[in-house]
Design a protein around this motif. Structure first.
Motif, mmCIF file in Angstrom:
data_model
loop_
_atom_site.group_PDB
_atom_site.id
_atom_site.type_symbol
_atom_site.label_atom_id
_atom_site.label_comp_id
_atom_site.label_asym_id
_atom_site.label_seq_id
_atom_site.Cartn_x
_atom_site.Cartn_y
_atom_site.Cartn_z
ATOM 1 N N PHE A 89 0.867 -1.184 0.000
ATOM 2 C CA PHE A 89 0.000 0.000 0.000
ATOM 3 C C PHE A 89 0.900 1.230 0.000
ATOM 4 O O PHE A 89 1.576 1.526 0.992
ATOM 5 N N CYS A 90 0.956 1.922 -1.127
ATOM 6 C CA CYS A 90 1.888 3.037 -1.274
ATOM 7 C C CYS A 90 1.284 4.093 -2.200
ATOM 8 O O CYS A 90 0.110 4.021 -2.567
ATOM 9 N N LYS A 91 2.087 5.064 -2.573
ATOM 10 C CA LYS A 91 1.623 6.188 -3.377
ATOM 11 C C LYS A 91 2.107 6.044 -4.819
ATOM 12 O O LYS A 91 3.206 5.551 -5.076
ATOM 13 N N PHE A 92 1.265 6.539 -5.752
ATOM 14 C CA PHE A 92 1.606 6.501 -7.175
ATOM 15 C C PHE A 92 1.269 7.847 -7.812
ATOM 16 O O PHE A 92 0.288 8.503 -7.448
ATOM 17 N N TRP A 93 2.101 8.239 -8.785
ATOM 18 C CA TRP A 93 1.835 9.446 -9.544
ATOM 19 C C TRP A 93 0.552 9.285 -10.363
ATOM 20 O O TRP A 93 0.267 8.204 -10.884
ATOM 21 N N THR A 94 -0.207 10.366 -10.490
ATOM 22 C CA THR A 94 -1.422 10.349 -11.302
ATOM 23 C C THR A 94 -1.382 11.358 -12.443
ATOM 24 O O THR A 94 -2.351 11.509 -13.176
ATOM 25 N N ALA A 95 -0.289 12.084 -12.602
ATOM 26 C CA ALA A 95 -0.177 13.090 -13.656
ATOM 27 C C ALA A 95 1.284 13.210 -14.065
ATOM 28 O O ALA A 95 2.145 12.511 -13.535
ATOM 29 N N THR A 96 1.559 14.105 -14.971
ATOM 30 C CA THR A 96 2.887 14.370 -15.527
ATOM 31 C C THR A 96 3.387 13.129 -16.272
ATOM 32 O O THR A 96 2.685 12.140 -16.436
ATOM 33 N N THR A 97 4.622 13.176 -16.719
ATOM 34 C CA THR A 97 5.207 12.058 -17.457
ATOM 35 C C THR A 97 5.471 10.855 -16.564
ATOM 36 O O THR A 97 5.791 9.771 -17.069
ATOM 37 N N GLN A 98 5.367 11.019 -15.249
ATOM 38 C CA GLN A 98 5.613 9.927 -14.307
ATOM 39 C C GLN A 98 4.337 9.206 -13.902
ATOM 40 O O GLN A 98 4.332 8.444 -12.942
ATOM 41 N N ASN A 99 3.264 9.409 -14.639
ATOM 42 C CA ASN A 99 1.979 8.798 -14.318
ATOM 43 C C ASN A 99 2.111 7.281 -14.214
ATOM 44 O O ASN A 99 2.577 6.607 -15.132
ATOM 45 N N GLY A 100 1.686 6.729 -13.067
ATOM 46 C CA GLY A 100 1.771 5.302 -12.835
ATOM 47 C C GLY A 100 3.018 4.838 -12.128
ATOM 48 O O GLY A 100 3.106 3.678 -11.714
ATOM 49 N N GLN A 101 3.988 5.718 -11.961
ATOM 50 C CA GLN A 101 5.214 5.358 -11.261
ATOM 51 C C GLN A 101 5.053 5.569 -9.761
ATOM 52 O O GLN A 101 4.240 6.388 -9.325
ATOM 53 N N PRO A 102 5.816 4.866 -8.942
ATOM 54 C CA PRO A 102 5.741 5.081 -7.488
ATOM 55 C C PRO A 102 6.142 6.504 -7.117
ATOM 56 O O PRO A 102 7.041 7.092 -7.718
ATOM 57 N N TYR A 103 5.445 7.055 -6.135
ATOM 58 C CA TYR A 103 5.728 8.401 -5.641
ATOM 59 C C TYR A 103 6.483 8.270 -4.327
ATOM 60 O O TYR A 103 5.977 7.709 -3.362
ATOM 61 N N TYR A 104 7.716 8.791 -4.290
ATOM 62 C CA TYR A 104 8.560 8.657 -3.099
ATOM 63 C C TYR A 104 8.580 9.914 -2.241
ATOM 64 O O TYR A 104 9.176 9.911 -1.168
ATOM 65 N N GLY A 105 7.988 10.991 -2.706
ATOM 66 C CA GLY A 105 7.999 12.228 -1.931
ATOM 67 C C GLY A 105 9.310 12.985 -1.989
ATOM 68 O O GLY A 105 9.565 13.841 -1.140
ATOM 69 N N LEU A 106 10.149 12.690 -2.980
ATOM 70 C CA LEU A 106 11.441 13.356 -3.115
ATOM 71 C C LEU A 106 11.379 14.430 -4.197
ATOM 72 O O LEU A 106 10.526 14.403 -5.083
ATOM 73 N N THR A 107 12.301 15.369 -4.118
ATOM 74 C CA THR A 107 12.406 16.400 -5.144
ATOM 75 C C THR A 107 13.152 15.839 -6.357
ATOM 76 O O THR A 107 13.646 14.716 -6.350
ATOM 77 N N SER A 108 13.255 16.645 -7.384
ATOM 78 C CA SER A 108 13.917 16.198 -8.609
ATOM 79 C C SER A 108 15.406 15.931 -8.414
ATOM 80 O O SER A 108 15.996 15.153 -9.164
#
Length: 214
Positions: free
Chosen positions: A63-82
């Motif tokens: 159970f984790c977070k995933f991107w829903t927009a931008t070019t990273q849509n569907g990738q895991p969201y880690y909460g880090l900056t670029s």
């Protein structure tokens, strides 16, 4: 090019799903490139395509977070900056002008949160074609920040996003046009001084001695 002042539209954001375009999801077994996304909508549960991110999926909980927009849509969201760091809200030094303007917060910083006496720059998202990573800015009412992130909707030199620790404080800031002091890497006199980095950060946070920094 010496440091300069420029009117910039500063928009607040936080790490919530609304600001950063992510949703909670239930990761399915590795054999299935999908996850179950949960969002407050007419269809609260959806089967979405999961993409490989910058890190291995084995490190992700089910159970984790995933991107829903931008070019990273569907990738895991880690909460880090670029640039790979964790975002933070600006925290001015104890005796800076900004701290004295918010004097009502000083007793709590002194008595209950002594570690918050140390200054800290905030995270800025900008167009790195104009402001490379490491560019420092002084935003009136916010404090010192450093460019550590970028965004697909942030284009040009007249727009930046400022990180806030909560959605409430982000809404309080909203969107403002202010005169921003821009210091690109290597433009400050302190950058060439052989002194500890925490001392440099403390001196840069004292915005009433800005004339001594250049």
């Amino acid at each position: 090019m010496p440091p300069y002042t420029l009117e910039i539209e500063c928009t607040a954001y936080c790490r919530c799903g609304y600001c950063c375009n992510w949703e909670w999801g239930l990761r399915l077994p590795s054999a299935f490139p999908f996850y179950l996304g949960f969002s407050p909508s007419l269809m609260p549960v959806r089967l979405r395509t999961r993409k490989k991110g910058n890190r291995e999926h084995q490190r992700l909980p089910f159970f984790c977070k995933f991107w829903t927009a931008t070019t990273q849509n569907g990738q895991p969201y880690y909460g880090l900056t670029s640039n790979g760091s964790f975002p933070a809200q600006a925290r001015p030094p104890l005796f800076s002008k900004l701290s004295l303007m918010n004097y009502q917060n000083l007793p709590a910083r002194l008595l209950f949160f002594p570690w918050k006496l140390l200054p800290r720059h905030g995270t800025i998202a900008a167009d790195t074609n104009y402001y490379p990573f490491g560019t420092r800015m002084f935003i009136p009412g916010y404090g010192w920040g450093e460019v550590e992130d970028r965004g697909g909707a942030i284009k040009g030199p007249h727009r930046i996003d400022l990180y806030h620790r909560s959605h409430k404080t982000a809404l309080q800031w909203g969107r403002r046009k202010v005169q921003v002091l821009v210091i690109k890497p290597g433009q400050s006199r302190l950058d060439s001084m052989n002194i500890p980095r925490p001392v440099k950060s403390a001196l840069k946070g004292l915005n009433w001695i800005r004339s001594l920094l250049f």
